[in-house]
Design a protein around this motif. Structure first.
Motif, PDB file in Angstrom:
ATOM      1  N   CYS A  71       9.398  -1.861   5.094  1.00 27.15           N
ATOM      2  CA  CYS A  71       8.802  -0.174   5.391  1.00 27.15           C
ATOM      3  C   CYS A  71       9.242   0.467   4.906  1.00 27.15           C
ATOM      4  CB  CYS A  71       8.335   0.156   7.069  1.00 27.15           C
ATOM      5  SG  CYS A  71       7.736   1.728   7.441  1.00 27.15           S
ATOM      6  N   VAL A  72       8.814   1.639   3.492  1.00 28.47           N
ATOM      7  CA  VAL A  72      10.006   2.437   3.265  1.00 28.47           C
ATOM      8  C   VAL A  72       9.437   4.124   3.558  1.00 28.47           C
ATOM      9  CG1 VAL A  72      10.813   3.469   0.751  1.00 28.47           C
ATOM     10  CG2 VAL A  72       9.759   0.296   0.880  1.00 28.47           C
ATOM     11  N   VAL A 122       5.061  -1.493   2.711  1.00 30.37           N
ATOM     12  CA  VAL A 122       4.158   0.102   3.193  1.00 30.37           C
ATOM     13  C   VAL A 122       5.316   1.349   2.417  1.00 30.37           C
ATOM     14  CG1 VAL A 122       3.508   1.493   4.951  1.00 30.37           C
ATOM     15  CG2 VAL A 122       3.109  -0.143   4.994  1.00 30.37           C
ATOM     16  N   LEU A 123       4.406   2.123   2.019  1.00 29.30           N
ATOM     17  CA  LEU A 123       5.506   3.095   1.055  1.00 29.30           C
ATOM     18  C   LEU A 123       5.152   4.011   1.922  1.00 29.30           C
ATOM     19  CD1 LEU A 123       5.133   2.141  -2.481  1.00 29.30           C
ATOM     20  CD2 LEU A 123       6.802   1.592  -0.633  1.00 29.30           C
ATOM     21  N   ASN A 124       5.715   4.989   3.100  1.00 34.47           N
ATOM     22  CA  ASN A 124       5.371   5.944   3.782  1.00 34.47           C
ATOM     23  C   ASN A 124       4.888   7.146   3.289  1.00 34.47           C
ATOM     24  OD1 ASN A 124       5.274   5.266   7.273  1.00 34.47           O
ATOM     25  ND2 ASN A 124       7.236   3.749   5.911  1.00 34.47           N
ATOM     26  N   PRO A 125       4.338   8.014   3.203  1.00 39.76           N
ATOM     27  CA  PRO A 125       3.691   9.312   3.064  1.00 39.76           C
ATOM     28  C   PRO A 125       5.834   9.590   1.890  1.00 39.76           C
ATOM     29  CG  PRO A 125       2.883   9.543   4.974  1.00 39.76           C
ATOM     30  CD  PRO A 125       3.571   8.211   4.740  1.00 39.76           C
ATOM     31  N   ILE A 148       0.904  -0.889   0.303  1.00 38.35           N
ATOM     32  CA  ILE A 148      -0.101   0.029  -0.093  1.00 38.35           C
ATOM     33  C   ILE A 148       1.047   1.510   0.040  1.00 38.35           C
ATOM     34  CG2 ILE A 148      -1.870  -1.278   0.993  1.00 38.35           C
ATOM     35  CD1 ILE A 148      -1.079   0.783   4.080  1.00 38.35           C
ATOM     36  N   THR A 149       0.044   1.879  -0.581  1.00 42.27           N
ATOM     37  CA  THR A 149       1.105   3.921  -0.338  1.00 42.27           C
ATOM     38  C   THR A 149       0.377   4.322   1.148  1.00 42.27           C
ATOM     39  OG1 THR A 149      -0.406   4.549  -1.354  1.00 42.27           O
ATOM     40  CG2 THR A 149       1.090   3.885  -2.567  1.00 42.27           C
TER      41      THR A 149
END
Length: 225
Positions: A203-204, A185-188, A141-142
């Motif tokens: 967790c990027v 998970v692609l963080n903001p 997810i983004t």
């Protein structure tokens, strides 16, 4: 300046119906606030022999496959030969490129998917731009809002360069041919350059250069030829 993450270095604009949306912008996140108005302008101009209008601001290519259980929200364009599968939830402000796949239970909101993008299984993609042939593995997810609700800053951890975006909602910018592993998970404010890969369950945060492999935050390595 985050030169590596400019539009010209991340995307082939020949691979999207939305090329004009990016005109005059330097960084891809600059277009996020313009997607809705762009769809409203482009939709009525689409060739009627190739597209049909399914709502006030919803246009679907006649060659696209949209399952009956999929939801198409307002301000949406589904380009030719795309596939929108069972129970997909396209909330609105979404452009789905030629041959792209939006999978079962995948949710889209305020996005541009270039041609041949695949978000095929239980993905959430919001306030994001995904380049040609980008692929998000199942469950990835983004994340588009910071937990502290502050404005998103794009940071290049390798060079310490950063850019104040002025945006509260900003998911991820994926360059052409990016591969994101399952359940990541692609963080903001995440930006990933062309042809890079992200390991599953990652967790990027921040930026990943093109032609690199993200194993973890401290282990981002160049790809071998």
């Amino acid at each position: 300046m985050l030169e590596a993450y400019t539009i010209k270095n991340m995307y082939d604009l020949n691979e999207t119906i939305a090329a004009d949306l990016f005109e005059g912008a330097t960084y891809p996140w600059e277009v996020l606030s313009k997607i809705k108005d762009f769809i409203a302008e482009l939709g009525p101009k689409l060739p009627k022999d190739k597209f049909e209008q399914r709502g006030e601001h919803v246009w679907v290519a006649k060659s696209a496959t949209v399952f009956d259980s999929a939801y198409l929200g307002d301000y949406c364009i589904i380009d030719e030969d795309a596939e929108v599968r069972q129970c997909a939830f396209i909330r609105g402000n979404a452009i789905v490129g030629k041959g792209a796949v939006v999978g079962n239970s995948t949710e889209l909101k305020n996005v541009v998917l270039f041609n041949k993008v695949q978000v095929p299984h239980y993905n959430y993609v919001g306030d994001s731009v995904l380049g040609n042939f980008a692929h998000m593995g199942a469950g990835s997810i983004t994340s588009n809002v910071k937990s502290d609700k502050k404005l998103v800053v794009v940071k290049d951890t390798q060079s310490d360069d950063k850019c104040e975006t002025g945006l509260k909602k900003f998911g991820a910018m994926l360059g052409d041919h990016v591969e994101v592993g399952c359940n990541s998970v692609l963080n903001p404010g995440t930006c990933i350059g062309r042809w890079s890969n992200v390991y599953p369950t990652s967790c990027v945060r921040g930026c990943i250069p093109d032609h690199h492999i993200y194993k973890n935050q401290d282990n981002i390595v160049p790809k071998e030829d």
